[in-house]
Design a protein around this motif. Sequence first.
Motif, PDB file in Angstrom:
ATOM      1  N   SER A 155      31.326  46.178  48.949  1.00  0.00           N
ATOM      2  CA  SER A 155      30.990  45.520  50.210  1.00  0.00           C
ATOM      3  C   SER A 155      31.371  44.049  50.137  1.00  0.00           C
ATOM      4  CB  SER A 155      29.499  45.640  50.489  1.00  0.00           C
ATOM      5  OG  SER A 155      29.132  44.820  51.585  1.00  0.00           O
ATOM      6  N   ALA A 156      32.065  43.577  51.153  1.00  0.00           N
ATOM      7  CA  ALA A 156      32.484  42.178  51.179  1.00  0.00           C
ATOM      8  C   ALA A 156      31.302  41.222  51.261  1.00  0.00           C
ATOM      9  CB  ALA A 156      33.419  41.932  52.360  1.00  0.00           C
ATOM     10  N   THR A 157      30.127  41.752  51.564  1.00  0.00           N
ATOM     11  CA  THR A 157      28.938  40.904  51.657  1.00  0.00           C
ATOM     12  C   THR A 157      28.407  40.484  50.291  1.00  0.00           C
ATOM     13  OG1 THR A 157      27.465  42.822  51.702  1.00  0.00           O
ATOM     14  CG2 THR A 157      28.279  42.041  53.812  1.00  0.00           C
ATOM     15  N   LEU A 158      28.923  41.101  49.229  1.00  0.00           N
ATOM     16  CA  LEU A 158      28.484  40.744  47.881  1.00  0.00           C
ATOM     17  C   LEU A 158      28.897  39.319  47.532  1.00  0.00           C
ATOM     18  CD1 LEU A 158      29.461  44.082  46.099  1.00  0.00           C
ATOM     19  CD2 LEU A 158      27.127  43.283  46.555  1.00  0.00           C
ATOM     20  N   SER A 159      28.261  38.771  46.535  1.00  0.00           N
ATOM     21  CA  SER A 159      28.568  37.397  46.124  1.00  0.00           C
ATOM     22  C   SER A 159      29.948  37.314  45.481  1.00  0.00           C
ATOM     23  CB  SER A 159      27.519  36.903  45.124  1.00  0.00           C
ATOM     24  OG  SER A 159      27.645  37.599  43.888  1.00  0.00           O
ATOM     25  N   VAL A 160      30.464  36.115  45.399  1.00  0.00           N
ATOM     26  CA  VAL A 160      31.759  35.882  44.766  1.00  0.00           C
ATOM     27  C   VAL A 160      31.737  36.376  43.323  1.00  0.00           C
ATOM     28  CG1 VAL A 160      33.363  34.099  43.953  1.00  0.00           C
ATOM     29  CG2 VAL A 160      32.352  33.928  46.250  1.00  0.00           C
ATOM     30  N   GLU A 161      30.648  36.111  42.638  1.00  0.00           N
ATOM     31  CA  GLU A 161      30.545  36.484  41.231  1.00  0.00           C
ATOM     32  C   GLU A 161      30.583  38.006  41.056  1.00  0.00           C
ATOM     33  OE1 GLU A 161      29.296  32.521  41.944  1.00  0.00           O
ATOM     34  OE2 GLU A 161      28.474  34.380  42.806  1.00  0.00           O
ATOM     35  N   VAL A 162      29.834  38.713  41.882  1.00  0.00           N
ATOM     36  CA  VAL A 162      29.782  40.172  41.767  1.00  0.00           C
ATOM     37  C   VAL A 162      31.118  40.794  42.159  1.00  0.00           C
ATOM     38  CG1 VAL A 162      28.721  42.274  42.676  1.00  0.00           C
ATOM     39  CG2 VAL A 162      27.294  40.297  42.104  1.00  0.00           C
ATOM     40  N   LEU A 163      31.692  40.323  43.255  1.00  0.00           N
ATOM     41  CA  LEU A 163      32.984  40.849  43.681  1.00  0.00           C
ATOM     42  C   LEU A 163      34.050  40.623  42.616  1.00  0.00           C
ATOM     43  CD1 LEU A 163      33.064  39.786  47.445  1.00  0.00           C
ATOM     44  CD2 LEU A 163      33.116  42.129  46.571  1.00  0.00           C
ATOM     45  N   PHE A 182      35.984  37.795  55.292  1.00  0.00           N
ATOM     46  CA  PHE A 182      37.382  38.005  54.934  1.00  0.00           C
ATOM     47  C   PHE A 182      37.956  36.858  54.109  1.00  0.00           C
ATOM     48  CE2 PHE A 182      41.893  37.375  55.660  1.00  0.00           C
ATOM     49  CZ  PHE A 182      42.405  38.608  55.286  1.00  0.00           C
ATOM     50  N   ASP A 183      37.739  35.631  54.532  1.00  0.00           N
ATOM     51  CA  ASP A 183      38.285  34.477  53.815  1.00  0.00           C
ATOM     52  C   ASP A 183      37.844  34.465  52.358  1.00  0.00           C
ATOM     53  OD1 ASP A 183      40.130  33.028  55.243  1.00  0.00           O
ATOM     54  OD2 ASP A 183      38.647  31.830  56.303  1.00  0.00           O
ATOM     55  N   LYS A 184      36.572  34.753  52.150  1.00  0.00           N
ATOM     56  CA  LYS A 184      36.034  34.785  50.783  1.00  0.00           C
ATOM     57  C   LYS A 184      36.761  35.819  49.941  1.00  0.00           C
ATOM     58  CE  LYS A 184      32.210  37.042  50.123  1.00  0.00           C
ATOM     59  NZ  LYS A 184      30.775  37.429  50.176  1.00  0.00           N
ATOM     60  N   VAL A 185      36.935  37.009  50.508  1.00  0.00           N
ATOM     61  CA  VAL A 185      37.583  38.093  49.775  1.00  0.00           C
ATOM     62  C   VAL A 185      39.048  37.758  49.498  1.00  0.00           C
ATOM     63  CG1 VAL A 185      38.304  40.501  49.890  1.00  0.00           C
ATOM     64  CG2 VAL A 185      36.020  39.846  50.658  1.00  0.00           C
ATOM     65  N   ARG A 186      39.741  37.231  50.491  1.00  0.00           N
ATOM     66  CA  ARG A 186      41.150  36.897  50.286  1.00  0.00           C
ATOM     67  C   ARG A 186      41.315  35.850  49.189  1.00  0.00           C
ATOM     68  NH1 ARG A 186      44.852  35.591  55.423  1.00  0.00           N
ATOM     69  NH2 ARG A 186      43.243  34.022  55.775  1.00  0.00           N
ATOM     70  N   GLN A 187      40.410  34.888  49.119  1.00  0.00           N
ATOM     71  CA  GLN A 187      40.494  33.857  48.091  1.00  0.00           C
ATOM     72  C   GLN A 187      40.260  34.457  46.704  1.00  0.00           C
ATOM     73  OE1 GLN A 187      41.412  30.506  48.500  1.00  0.00           O
ATOM     74  NE2 GLN A 187      41.597  30.805  46.283  1.00  0.00           N
ATOM     75  N   ILE A 188      39.309  35.376  46.602  1.00  0.00           N
ATOM     76  CA  ILE A 188      39.048  36.028  45.316  1.00  0.00           C
ATOM     77  C   ILE A 188      40.273  36.815  44.865  1.00  0.00           C
ATOM     78  CG2 ILE A 188      37.662  37.777  44.131  1.00  0.00           C
ATOM     79  CD1 ILE A 188      35.347  37.010  46.019  1.00  0.00           C
ATOM     80  N   LEU A 189      40.876  37.548  45.794  1.00  0.00           N
ATOM     81  CA  LEU A 189      42.071  38.326  45.458  1.00  0.00           C
ATOM     82  C   LEU A 189      43.208  37.413  45.004  1.00  0.00           C
ATOM     83  CD1 LEU A 189      42.013  40.896  48.391  1.00  0.00           C
ATOM     84  CD2 LEU A 189      41.479  41.354  45.995  1.00  0.00           C
ATOM     85  N   SER A 190      43.311  36.276  45.645  1.00  0.00           N
ATOM     86  CA  SER A 190      44.336  35.301  45.249  1.00  0.00           C
ATOM     87  C   SER A 190      44.063  34.761  43.849  1.00  0.00           C
ATOM     88  CB  SER A 190      44.379  34.154  46.263  1.00  0.00           C
ATOM     89  OG  SER A 190      45.313  33.166  45.876  1.00  0.00           O
ATOM     90  N   ASP A 191      42.799  34.433  43.594  1.00  0.00           N
ATOM     91  CA  ASP A 191      42.430  33.894  42.280  1.00  0.00           C
ATOM     92  C   ASP A 191      42.694  34.902  41.160  1.00  0.00           C
ATOM     93  OD1 ASP A 191      41.626  31.591  43.556  1.00  0.00           O
ATOM     94  OD2 ASP A 191      39.484  32.102  43.529  1.00  0.00           O
ATOM     95  N   LEU A 192      42.568  36.193  41.485  1.00  0.00           N
ATOM     96  CA  LEU A 192      42.762  37.240  40.483  1.00  0.00           C
ATOM     97  C   LEU A 192      44.192  37.768  40.470  1.00  0.00           C
ATOM     98  CD1 LEU A 192      39.460  39.305  40.963  1.00  0.00           C
ATOM     99  CD2 LEU A 192      39.984  37.649  39.166  1.00  0.00           C
ATOM    100  N   ASP A 193      45.043  37.147  41.253  1.00  0.00           N
ATOM    101  CA  ASP A 193      46.454  37.547  41.331  1.00  0.00           C
ATOM    102  C   ASP A 193      46.600  39.003  41.799  1.00  0.00           C
ATOM    103  OD1 ASP A 193      49.148  36.974  41.181  1.00  0.00           O
ATOM    104  OD2 ASP A 193      49.331  37.653  39.107  1.00  0.00           O
ATOM    105  N   LEU A 194      45.815  39.371  42.830  1.00  0.00           N
ATOM    106  CA  LEU A 194      45.842  40.738  43.352  1.00  0.00           C
ATOM    107  C   LEU A 194      46.399  40.834  44.773  1.00  0.00           C
ATOM    108  CD1 LEU A 194      42.349  42.031  42.117  1.00  0.00           C
ATOM    109  CD2 LEU A 194      44.597  42.670  41.220  1.00  0.00           C
ATOM    110  N   LEU A 195      46.781  39.708  45.335  1.00  0.00           N
ATOM    111  CA  LEU A 195      47.233  39.721  46.728  1.00  0.00           C
ATOM    112  C   LEU A 195      48.472  40.586  46.936  1.00  0.00           C
ATOM    113  CD1 LEU A 195      46.786  36.115  48.196  1.00  0.00           C
ATOM    114  CD2 LEU A 195      45.534  38.198  48.768  1.00  0.00           C
ATOM    115  N   ASP A 196      49.334  40.656  45.943  1.00  0.00           N
ATOM    116  CA  ASP A 196      50.566  41.428  46.114  1.00  0.00           C
ATOM    117  C   ASP A 196      50.296  42.926  46.186  1.00  0.00           C
ATOM    118  OD1 ASP A 196      49.768  41.380  43.429  1.00  0.00           O
ATOM    119  OD2 ASP A 196      51.794  41.818  42.726  1.00  0.00           O
ATOM    120  N   ARG A 197      49.152  43.365  45.612  1.00  0.00           N
ATOM    121  CA  ARG A 197      48.786  44.782  45.669  1.00  0.00           C
ATOM    122  C   ARG A 197      47.879  45.100  46.848  1.00  0.00           C
ATOM    123  NH1 ARG A 197      46.102  45.532  40.084  1.00  0.00           N
ATOM    124  NH2 ARG A 197      45.149  47.312  41.145  1.00  0.00           N
TER     125      ARG A 197
END
Length: 236
Positions: A155-163, A182-197
Amino acid sequence: MVAIQTGRLYGIGVGPGDPELLTLKAFRLLQAAPVVAYQSANDHESIARSIVAPYLTGKQIEVGFHFPRALDPEAAQELYAEAIKPIAAHLSAGRDVVVLCAGDPLFYGSFMYLFTRLADRFITEIVPGVSSPMGAAAAIGMPLCYRNDIFSVLSATLSVEVLTTQLVNADAVAIIKLRRHFDKVRQILSDLDLLDRAKYIERATATDQKIISIEDVDPRDVPYFSMIIVPSKTKL
């Protein structure tokens, strides 16, 4: 005096949007039931009803119910108990009730709130439906996971740490309940280098389905029925 036999409660999954994804069993029960119930917001039509609208007979009693969001689980108990009273009344009068559930009844579905309050009083049957992650993967056209891959639904409602922790530990992920997160999730994906997937989809399998590049999504216009899929990087 002959006692009235109570009706049966059916929770049927109607799938994520495409009416043709309704199962044959769900279709049969839907057409036979004298009462059809569905969850809807106060200011919006029921998504579940709109999916099966072509299959309704026009002779059935329709019962709309609304489960208001309550931050306090204790306060929510009374609200949910009040919302299900019309359904319980039909069942007590001997009428079968089919409850429409978008996706699958027991996968983040509103039917669970009815099930936990009515299943011990009335005979209950659940008909599974196509869940939104499965519909989204099919619509995008990609395998979710292979062999021993770990698949998680977050769930996108989870904290940054848990996600972040869950995304690191899973091989494939579906992220739901995006909307204002959405913004929070997109930033996490970017930080983890997952945006391309990562793949973004709105209203999977419905006529107004949209598949948009995650970089092009406007965070101010993300609907509730949207999802980000991060498929496995395993290749066969």
